[in-house]
Design an enzyme around this catalytic site. Structure first.
Site, mmCIF file in Angstrom:
data_model
loop_
_atom_site.group_PDB
_atom_site.id
_atom_site.type_symbol
_atom_site.label_atom_id
_atom_site.label_comp_id
_atom_site.label_asym_id
_atom_site.label_seq_id
_atom_site.Cartn_x
_atom_site.Cartn_y
_atom_site.Cartn_z
ATOM 1 N N GLU A 97 0.835 -1.200 0.000
ATOM 2 C CA GLU A 97 0.000 0.000 0.000
ATOM 3 C C GLU A 97 0.880 1.264 0.000
ATOM 4 O OE1 GLU A 97 -3.555 -0.917 2.274
ATOM 5 O OE2 GLU A 97 -3.518 1.142 3.007
ATOM 6 N N GLU A 149 -10.100 -1.294 8.734
ATOM 7 C CA GLU A 149 -10.009 -1.936 7.411
ATOM 8 C C GLU A 149 -11.399 -2.090 6.772
ATOM 9 O OE1 GLU A 149 -7.167 -1.685 6.432
ATOM 10 O OE2 GLU A 149 -5.810 -3.320 6.911
ATOM 11 N N GLU A 219 -13.146 8.073 11.097
ATOM 12 C CA GLU A 219 -13.235 7.813 9.643
ATOM 13 C C GLU A 219 -14.089 8.897 8.960
ATOM 14 O OE1 GLU A 219 -11.692 5.684 7.596
ATOM 15 O OE2 GLU A 219 -10.624 4.572 9.134
HETATM 16 C C1 LIG Z 1 -8.233 6.642 7.077
HETATM 17 C C2 LIG Z 1 -8.002 5.247 6.598
HETATM 18 N N1 LIG Z 1 -8.749 4.246 7.127
HETATM 19 C C3 LIG Z 1 -8.520 2.972 6.693
HETATM 20 C C4 LIG Z 1 -7.570 2.678 5.767
HETATM 21 C C5 LIG Z 1 -7.358 1.247 5.306
HETATM 22 N N2 LIG Z 1 -6.118 0.721 5.666
HETATM 23 C C6 LIG Z 1 -6.816 3.717 5.282
HETATM 24 N N3 LIG Z 1 -5.853 3.530 4.352
HETATM 25 N N4 LIG Z 1 -7.036 5.027 5.690
#
Ligand SMILES: Cc1ncc(CN)c(N)n1
Length: 230
Positions: A97, A149, A219
């Site tokens: 990632e 996730e 989030e």
């Molecule tokens: C804010 C956020 N939340 C979750 C993910 C998933 N790994 C992410 N990349 N970024």
């Protein structure tokens, strides 16, 4: 009307499902955020997408040590040795990632070294750091890990559904978290969280529920940085 479930009944169906039903408003606030809906309906502002890209790169760099801390807790506290393999697979995909963020940023002309973390991102990273404390139970940290996730999986899967008008240049991003493999990995995390939650004392159960709600709030705030009330 459906009566209140006993603890035993809840354990059978899984605590996570119960909480997702109980907290469906905030859960859908996190997974069907206007930013995601704008990707799905093709109206996304590409500047907003670039903001998200730069901010998420910073987040993922803080998320990796959090996942490492969950791995340590699993090693010390887990009642099932296979948990470690699932967590390790998550760490391996974070390695991909981070590389993906770098190449995607180059494609969009985003200078990652110049990205300044916004307040919502700083707050979320600080929250992650608080969960890394050895005082935080494995069950609580695992619940947070699953939720973090799962929100991305559900959000980006929405942009790949039939009828969505996701711009072609964003489909790769959506597939990164919306693909079936990532969905199965989230299911594995959910299974671990449910197993642990099913045998945890009530005080830890309450802490895990509060932590889940904090994740969902963070989030929403994170999406808001790119779209909404930033
Ligand atoms: C804010 C956020 N939340 C979750 C993910 C998933 N790994 C992410 N990349 N970024």
């Amino acid at each position: 009307m459906e009566g209140k479930k006993t603890r035993e009944e809840v354990e059978k169906s899984g605590m996570i499902d119960t909480w997702m039903r109980k907290h469906r408003l905030i859960y859908s606030g996190a997974t069907k955020h206007p930013f995601i809906l704008s990707i799905r309906d093709g109206t996304v502002d590409l500047e907003a997408f670039k903001t998200w890209l730069g901010q998420d790169y910073i987040f993922v760099r803080a998320f990796a040590p959090f996942v490492a801390s969950v791995l340590i807790k699993a090693w010390k506290e887990s009642d099932d040795s296979s948990d470690m393999e699932v967590i390790l697979s998550g760490m391996a995909s974070l390695n991909d990632e981070i590389a993906w963020f770098k190449s995607e940023a180059a494609k969009w002309g985003v200078q990652l070294s110049e990205v300044v973390p916004q307040k919502a991102n700083q707050d979320y990273c600080r929250f992650l750091e608080s969960l890394m404390s050895p005082d935080v139970e494995y069950t609580v940290a695992m619940t947070a890990f699953w939720a973090i996730e799962a929100v991305y999986q559900a959000s980006f899967a929405l942009c790949l559904e039939d009828g969505s008008k996701t711009p072609a240049e964003l489909t790769e991003t959506c597939r990164r978290w919306g693909n079936d493999g990532f969905g199965q990995y989230c299911n594995s995390l959910q299974k671990i969280a449910n197993r642990r939650l099913g045998k945890t004392p009530d005080d830890v159960l309450s802490k895990a529920e509060v932590t889940l709600l904090r994740v969902l709030e963070h989030e929403v705030e994170f999406w808001n940085m790119s779209h909404g009330s930033a």
